[in-house]
Design a protein around this motif. Structure first.
Motif, PDB file in Angstrom:
ATOM      1  N   TYR A   1       0.802  -1.004   0.189  1.00  0.00           N
ATOM      2  CA  TYR A   1      -0.224   0.109  -0.070  1.00  0.00           C
ATOM      3  C   TYR A   1       0.950   1.123   0.126  1.00  0.00           C
ATOM      4  O   TYR A   1       1.867   1.426   0.393  1.00  0.00           O
ATOM      5  CB  TYR A   1      -0.924   0.051   1.263  1.00  0.00           C
ATOM      6  CG  TYR A   1      -1.726  -1.193   1.325  1.00  0.00           C
ATOM      7  CD1 TYR A   1      -1.077  -2.363   2.138  1.00  0.00           C
ATOM      8  CD2 TYR A   1      -3.246  -1.230   1.121  1.00  0.00           C
ATOM      9  CE1 TYR A   1      -2.200  -3.385   2.147  1.00  0.00           C
ATOM     10  CE2 TYR A   1      -3.727  -2.427   1.009  1.00  0.00           C
ATOM     11  CZ  TYR A   1      -3.205  -3.256   1.857  1.00  0.00           C
ATOM     12  OH  TYR A   1      -4.109  -4.624   2.107  1.00  0.00           O
TER      13      TYR A   1
ATOM     14  N   LYS B   1       0.450   6.020  -0.265  1.00  0.00           N
ATOM     15  CA  LYS B   1      -0.447   7.021   0.330  1.00  0.00           C
ATOM     16  C   LYS B   1      -1.566   6.969  -0.890  1.00  0.00           C
ATOM     17  O   LYS B   1      -1.321   6.730  -2.010  1.00  0.00           O
ATOM     18  CB  LYS B   1       0.208   8.486   0.203  1.00  0.00           C
ATOM     19  CG  LYS B   1       1.115   8.595   1.478  1.00  0.00           C
ATOM     20  CD  LYS B   1       1.430   9.793   1.526  1.00  0.00           C
ATOM     21  CE  LYS B   1       2.930  10.231   0.696  1.00  0.00           C
ATOM     22  NZ  LYS B   1       3.953   8.946   0.866  1.00  0.00           N
TER      23      LYS B   1
ATOM     24  N   PRO C   1      -4.112   7.364   2.835  1.00  0.00           N
ATOM     25  CA  PRO C   1      -4.374   6.401   3.611  1.00  0.00           C
ATOM     26  C   PRO C   1      -5.788   5.812   3.703  1.00  0.00           C
ATOM     27  O   PRO C   1      -6.032   4.557   3.893  1.00  0.00           O
ATOM     28  CB  PRO C   1      -4.263   7.471   5.075  1.00  0.00           C
ATOM     29  CG  PRO C   1      -4.243   8.668   4.712  1.00  0.00           C
ATOM     30  CD  PRO C   1      -3.889   8.602   3.273  1.00  0.00           C
TER      31      PRO C   1
ATOM     32  N   GLU D   1      -9.495   1.471   3.349  1.00  0.00           N
ATOM     33  CA  GLU D   1      -8.548   1.914   4.183  1.00  0.00           C
ATOM     34  C   GLU D   1      -7.165   1.180   3.965  1.00  0.00           C
ATOM     35  O   GLU D   1      -7.234  -0.022   3.804  1.00  0.00           O
ATOM     36  CB  GLU D   1      -9.046   1.796   5.357  1.00  0.00           C
ATOM     37  CG  GLU D   1     -10.052   2.975   5.954  1.00  0.00           C
ATOM     38  CD  GLU D   1     -10.272   2.696   7.446  1.00  0.00           C
ATOM     39  OE1 GLU D   1     -11.252   3.333   8.088  1.00  0.00           O
ATOM     40  OE2 GLU D   1      -9.498   2.126   8.387  1.00  0.00           O
ATOM     41  N   VAL D   2      -6.132   2.030   4.464  1.00  0.00           N
ATOM     42  CA  VAL D   2      -4.693   1.052   4.446  1.00  0.00           C
ATOM     43  C   VAL D   2      -4.926   0.171   5.727  1.00  0.00           C
ATOM     44  O   VAL D   2      -5.469   0.845   6.884  1.00  0.00           O
ATOM     45  CB  VAL D   2      -3.593   1.956   4.378  1.00  0.00           C
ATOM     46  CG1 VAL D   2      -2.396   1.037   4.594  1.00  0.00           C
ATOM     47  CG2 VAL D   2      -3.465   2.531   3.078  1.00  0.00           C
TER      48      VAL D   2
ATOM     49  N   PRO E   1      -4.734  -0.502   9.377  1.00  0.00           N
ATOM     50  CA  PRO E   1      -4.142   0.275  10.350  1.00  0.00           C
ATOM     51  C   PRO E   1      -2.633   0.090  10.913  1.00  0.00           C
ATOM     52  O   PRO E   1      -1.862   0.601  11.089  1.00  0.00           O
ATOM     53  CB  PRO E   1      -5.250   0.424  11.502  1.00  0.00           C
ATOM     54  CG  PRO E   1      -6.335  -0.039  10.695  1.00  0.00           C
ATOM     55  CD  PRO E   1      -5.886  -1.076   9.602  1.00  0.00           C
TER      56      PRO E   1
ATOM     57  N   LEU F   1       0.421   1.809   9.536  1.00  0.00           N
ATOM     58  CA  LEU F   1       0.553   3.260  10.041  1.00  0.00           C
ATOM     59  C   LEU F   1       0.901   3.258  11.410  1.00  0.00           C
ATOM     60  O   LEU F   1       1.069   4.348  11.927  1.00  0.00           O
ATOM     61  CB  LEU F   1      -0.739   3.915   9.574  1.00  0.00           C
ATOM     62  CG  LEU F   1      -1.128   4.438   8.063  1.00  0.00           C
ATOM     63  CD1 LEU F   1      -1.569   2.979   7.756  1.00  0.00           C
ATOM     64  CD2 LEU F   1      -2.343   5.300   8.167  1.00  0.00           C
TER      65      LEU F   1
END
Ligand SMILES: COc1cccc(COC(=O)c2cn[nH]c2)c1
Length: 247
Positions: free
Chosen positions: A189, A191, A193, A199-200, A202, A205
């Motif tokens: 993945y 940008k 997010p 969604e990436v 979590p 991140l």
């Protein structure tokens, strides 16, 4: 590394002037030399093929031009002993391990077969002077060895020191010896997010690198189990830790 390619379609190899391999050639990291097989024919039509002994459809590539081409190319004795690679559907399966092994060779020669193949005596005769490998890039038939040679040359060249900017990415490749032996890579993945509501994960991140490495290995195991059950069976149980077995 020196790479000689013998083919009746030299133009197939203009992609080797592009991108990272083109850069590696210009910087002298890889010395790629193209040879038109028809240079070693002397009849008006530059004939390279003839009908198969024993009958059957199609044509077979004559041995004489190949013999003379290999004699002339390998006469360059100061370059050491070359390894002759013959891409063919009937060859041994070419794998990442082969790419790693062949990336250590100083000199490779690729013989691009066409039609039904090259007279079998060419490989037998060459094997008297150099190692010969018949390699398959997959269980399907192409019209000639040129595309398979591009595949093998790219898989090898990207492993040569200095060709890829980011050496680190090699160790994380699918099938990479060591951590990714017999595993394919999981999802990647970047940008933004959130993109179209997707969604990436979590964890990626979170900044917890040990947890991120664990998550990536779990995803690689899941993807390998889904897409390549044949590889999962080959996984050395010793290489799986307790957590792996729960995935
Ligand atoms: C040398 O003899 C032949 C005969 C037929 C086709 C080819 C080209 O190679 C392939 O089709 C191939 C290579 N790996 N997977 C498919 C070579």
């Amino acid at each position: 590394m020196r790479i000689d390619i013998i083919t009746i379609f030299p133009d197939y190899f203009t992609p080797l002037d592009l991108s990272l391999i083109g850069k590696a050639r210009r910087s002298g990291l890889i010395d790629v030399r193209l040879h038109d097989l028809r240079r070693w024919t002397y009849d008006r039509h530059h004939t390279v093929d003839d009908t198969p002994y024993g009958g059957g459809p199609g044509m077979v590539m004559k041995p004489e031009p190949w013999g003379e081409a290999l004699d002339e190319i390998t006469a360059d004795a100061d370059a050491g002993t070359p390894r002759l690679i013959l891409p063919t559907p009937s060859g041994l399966p070419f794998t990442q391990q082969d790419a790693v092994r062949l990336a250590k060779e100083p000199w490779l020669i690729f013989a691009c077969g066409r039609y039904e193949g090259i007279d079998a005596r060419v490989a037998v005769d060459a094997a008297q002077r150099m190692p010969v490998e018949e390699l398959s890039i997959g269980d399907y038939v192409l019209n000639g060895g040129e595309v398979a040679t591009l595949v093998i040359v790219e898989a090898i060249s990207r492993l040569l020191p200095g060709v890829l900017g980011n050496v680190e990415s090699i160790t994380q490749d699918s099938f990479a010896p060591g951590t990714m032996d017999n595993l394919v890579e999981g999802p990647v993945y970047t940008k933004p997010p959130v993109w179209r509501g997707h969604e990436v994960p979590p964890i990626l991140l979170s900044g917890h690198h040990a947890a991120i490495d664990r998550w990536r290995r779990d995803e690689a195991l899941r993807k390998t189990a889904r897409n390549r059950p044949d590889l999962i069976r080959r996984l050395d149980p010793e290489s799986l830790d307790k957590r792996d077995r729960e995935v």
